[in-house]
Scaffold this motif. Structure first.
Motif, PDB file in Angstrom:
ATOM      1  N   GLU A 181       9.281 -35.856  36.947  1.00  0.00           N
ATOM      2  CA  GLU A 181       9.657 -36.773  35.876  1.00  0.00           C
ATOM      3  C   GLU A 181       9.900 -35.920  34.638  1.00  0.00           C
ATOM      4  O   GLU A 181       9.031 -35.134  34.247  1.00  0.00           O
ATOM      5  CB  GLU A 181       8.544 -37.782  35.618  1.00  0.00           C
ATOM      6  N   GLU A 182      11.083 -36.047  34.057  1.00  0.00           N
ATOM      7  CA  GLU A 182      11.402 -35.302  32.842  1.00  0.00           C
ATOM      8  C   GLU A 182      11.597 -36.267  31.687  1.00  0.00           C
ATOM      9  O   GLU A 182      12.310 -37.262  31.813  1.00  0.00           O
ATOM     10  CB  GLU A 182      12.666 -34.462  33.013  1.00  0.00           C
ATOM     11  N   GLN A 183      10.972 -35.967  30.563  1.00  0.00           N
ATOM     12  CA  GLN A 183      11.163 -36.746  29.339  1.00  0.00           C
ATOM     13  C   GLN A 183      11.271 -35.773  28.182  1.00  0.00           C
ATOM     14  O   GLN A 183      10.303 -35.066  27.873  1.00  0.00           O
ATOM     15  CB  GLN A 183      10.008 -37.719  29.121  1.00  0.00           C
ATOM     16  N   GLY A 184      12.449 -35.708  27.585  1.00  0.00           N
ATOM     17  CA  GLY A 184      12.659 -34.849  26.431  1.00  0.00           C
ATOM     18  C   GLY A 184      12.400 -33.383  26.690  1.00  0.00           C
ATOM     19  O   GLY A 184      11.904 -32.682  25.814  1.00  0.00           O
ATOM     20  N   GLY A 185      12.696 -32.899  27.882  1.00  0.00           N
ATOM     21  CA  GLY A 185      12.487 -31.504  28.219  1.00  0.00           C
ATOM     22  C   GLY A 185      11.118 -31.187  28.786  1.00  0.00           C
ATOM     23  O   GLY A 185      10.877 -30.080  29.261  1.00  0.00           O
TER      24      GLY A 185
END
Length: 132
Positions: free
Chosen positions: A32-36
């Motif tokens: 899961e990626e969020q904002g890098g």
């Protein structure tokens, strides 16, 4: 706007070592990626004690096409150490290739996934669902 390099999803990979003669081990990563920032989990075969599978958490970052993460084993199968990964993502974010290291050991890894555009998935669903 969605980042086309977002790494969220299911990845299939393998890793090999420069220090032992065990065949490459395969794994499944759910990222899961969020904002890098990356988080997630990895499940793989236990090639050391033969206890079935082992699990690990993932914590890391992606900057541009460079990804770094730490895989921390959760104690399943008797493994509880950490492994650091660094790799390069290809242009369409479907493959990552790089190196891993821990203590005195190192090796290579690769991961791949399939990406589908939302329209492709919607078309497949429409074709699969019978009209009543």
């Amino acid at each position: 706007m969605n980042d086309p390099s977002d790494l969220s999803g299911v990845w299939y990979g393998d890793y090999a070592s420069n220090h032992w003669s065990v065949d490459p081990n395969s794994f499944i990563a759910l990222l899961e990626e969020q904002g890098g920032s990356l988080s997630g989990s990895i499940t793989e075969r236990d090639i050391w004690l033969g206890s079935g599978i082992v699990r690990a958490s993932v914590d890391g970052t992606r900057q541009g096409l460079t990804v770094r993460f730490r895989k921390q084993y959760d104690g399943s199968g008797g493994l509880s150490h950490a492994v650091d990964y660094q790799g390069t993502v290809n242009d369409d974010a479907t493959r990552i290739v790089g190196r891993w290291k821990m203590r005195f050991y190192a090796g290579s890894f690769s991961m791949s996934r399939e990406k589908f555009a939302g329209e492709e998935v919607a078309e497949e669903i429409e074709e699969a669902v019978p009209v009543v």
